[in-house]
Scaffold this active site. Structure first.
Site, PDB file in Angstrom:
ATOM      1  N   THR A  56      39.229  34.499  41.817  1.00 37.57           N
ATOM      2  CA  THR A  56      37.842  34.972  41.275  1.00 37.57           C
ATOM      3  C   THR A  56      37.769  36.188  40.384  1.00 37.57           C
ATOM      4  O   THR A  56      36.832  36.758  39.506  1.00 37.57           O
ATOM      5  CB  THR A  56      36.653  35.202  42.337  1.00 37.57           C
TER       6      THR A  56
ATOM      7  N   PHE B 130      29.133  37.067  46.333  1.00 44.03           N
ATOM      8  CA  PHE B 130      29.962  36.499  46.757  1.00 44.03           C
ATOM      9  C   PHE B 130      30.245  36.064  48.378  1.00 44.03           C
ATOM     10  O   PHE B 130      30.373  36.355  49.364  1.00 44.03           O
ATOM     11  CB  PHE B 130      30.700  37.859  47.688  1.00 44.03           C
TER      12      PHE B 130
ATOM     13  N   CYS C  64      32.820  36.138  51.333  1.00 43.31           N
ATOM     14  CA  CYS C  64      33.582  36.847  51.078  1.00 43.31           C
ATOM     15  C   CYS C  64      34.498  37.623  51.697  1.00 43.31           C
ATOM     16  O   CYS C  64      33.783  39.110  51.559  1.00 43.31           O
ATOM     17  CB  CYS C  64      34.349  37.075  49.440  1.00 43.31           C
TER      18      CYS C  64
END
Length: 494
Positions: A293, A421, A428
């Site tokens: 990512t 996120f 995350c």
């Protein structure tokens, strides 16, 4: 929010929307639905996220699609997403794309079901690995890996060659998480081809997405060869990770990195430790999620910086002013690059590299006082559409504008409108790691190079569960001066 009174049991296995949305008929769907196949007119197996964005614009803030007999509900309106963020009524749902990764990552932090105890155990053990103190310890290793990138780009600049932005960002972020988290060096910049870890990772991610486009009963037949390749990819990734762990056990204690925590740290309350199998799954999770990512986020940011030289100049002037003549900016100096960070935030707004997350109702409820949901019903939140909601971001939401993240602009927006996120307890864990790494790298590249786009390039986004600009290349031209207020002379390669 209003609540319904029934307490239905959570259905087992995959839950089509008919099982959990009593008023499903009120949710819009595409107009051309085919028997058996569903809403496949105009759809592409390669770009399901971008297809869904197109439908979202047409159908509104909540809509549904049908594929091979299963119905899916998509959500992107900011009011709906804000309600889904209520942790007392909703939790993470491990949707199809993520569930397809469980043969690879099992009950790792990203792929664990909410009821699996290893998620909380691993989270509590590993969370201190992302504290400010830990992050400052990772900073020198990030600089060391960045130097390998700039050496690579310096050679390209001297030769007048284009740089492969997604490829180089993937090398950079893989080496960064491998070095900082596990004391391992994949030698990515010394290879002419991607490391086998990257090749197998891309294969596994692509296969997980491909499974979404095939009726489950037919998958063993239609994907026989692909399933065999996927099993080989998973075995290769497991073998690579097992070797990393074996070396650490043989060498003894490392530098207190993530792998040390996995192997040596007990839960502060229960005293439990991660099992060897779960350690393997967590290492795979961090190596994959910790670089895939972030490499996409950096690639999109560099794309926009190359197209907007006025934004790049502003950010570069900030780097020159804040960092001065130092060759190695300190940890605290990275957080002071506020305009560079806004560039990154705006890039993640337009193209969040993890483009969706799923939420399920933990009890019978009514979403935003409008859509009843039974316990276990779930919806997929389309983050790129949330980040383009005109009610929040304005009529020009598709335009790149880092000033959207000026402090006053951020304060004026409702909460839960920016979610690159994820959300809630399962958001995350490595968010600050990724943001520090990406801001540092953008600052280093801006200070060292002028970025020139390929005039013929038009942004194409490739999807493999994550998003990445396809075929992006830039001309990186060395600057010979880098002080704020001093125009940079340019040295062009032949």
């Amino acid at each position: 929010m209003a609540e319904t009174t029934a307490r239905a049991a959570v259905p087992k296995g995959f839950r089509s929307a008919e099982q959990g949305w009593p008023a499903l008929h009120r949710i819009p769907r595409p107009p051309y639905r085919l028997p058996l196949l569903g809403d496949v007119v105009g759809a592409s197996r390669r770009t399901p996220v971008q297809d869904s964005l197109r439908l979202g614009r047409q159908l509104g803030p909540i809509f549904r699609r049908r594929a091979f007999g299963n119905e899916f509900v998509f959500t992107w309106g900011s009011r709906l997403v804000a309600d889904l963020a209520d942790e007392s009524r909703f939790a993470k749902h491990v949707g199809l794309g993520v569930a397809n990764l469980r043969p690879l990552a099992g009950d790792g932090l990203f792929t664990a079901y909410n009821h699996e105890p290893n998620w909380q155990l691993a989270h509590d053990v590993l969370a201190p690995g992302f504290s400010r103190e830990a992050m400052s310890g990772y900073h020198p290793m990030m600089l060391s890996v960045a130097a390998r990138l700039t050496e690579h780009w310096d050679r390209a600049a001297a030769d007048g060659r284009w740089v492969d932005v997604p490829g180089d960002m993937t090398k950079l972020t893989l080496e960064t998480i491998a070095r900082t988290g596990f004391g391992h060096d994949f030698g990515s910049f010394e290879r002419s081809r991607p490391h086998p870890f990257v090749t197998s990772m891309v294969g596994a991610l692509s296969h997980a997405q491909r499974l979404n486009n095939v009726p489950p009963p037919l998958a063993p037949l239609l994907l026989r060869r692909a399933n065999r390749r996927n099993a080989e990819d998973i075995a290769r990734l497991g073998h690579i990770v097992d070797e990393v762990v074996r070396r650490r056990r043989a060498d003894g204690h490392g530098d207190g990195d993530l792998l040390d925590r996995m192997l040596e740290t007990a839960h502060p309350v229960t005293g439990e430790r991660l099992s060897p199998e779960n350690v393997r799954r967590q290492v795979i999770t961090f190596l994959v999620a910790g670089h895939e990512t972030t490499s996409g986020a950096l690639s999109f940011a560099l794309h926009y910086l190359s197209l907007h030289p006025e934004v790049a100049d502003h950010a570069r002037a900030e780097v020159d002013r804040v960092w001065g003549d130092t060759d190695t900016p300190a940890y605290d100096q990275v957080a002071r690059l506020r305009h560079v960070r806004r560039v990154l935030d705006e890039s993640l707004r337009l193209w969040p590299t993890a483009p969706a997350y799923s939420r399920e109702a933990t009890r019978d409820t009514v979403l935003a006082d409008e859509h009843p949901m039974r316990r276990g019903a779930w919806t997929l939140v389309l983050i790129p559409m949330l980040h383009r909601d005109p009610e929040v971001w304005g009529a020009d939401a598709d335009r790149f504008d880092p000033d959207r993240f000026e402090p006053s602009a951020v304060r004026s927006r409702p909460p839960h409108t920016y979610k690159p996120f994820g959300t809630g307890a399962r958001a995350c864990i490595g968010r600050q790691f990724a943001l520090h790494e990406a801001t540092l790298i953008l600052g280093l590249l801006l200070r060292r190079y002028d970025l020139h786009p390929d005039p013929s390039y038009r942004l194409r986004v490739t999807e493999r569960l994550t998003l990445m600009p396809a075929g992006l290349r830039l001309r990186a031209v060395r600057r010979t001066a880098g002080r704020a207020g001093i125009p940079a002379q340019r040295t062009y390669g032949s």
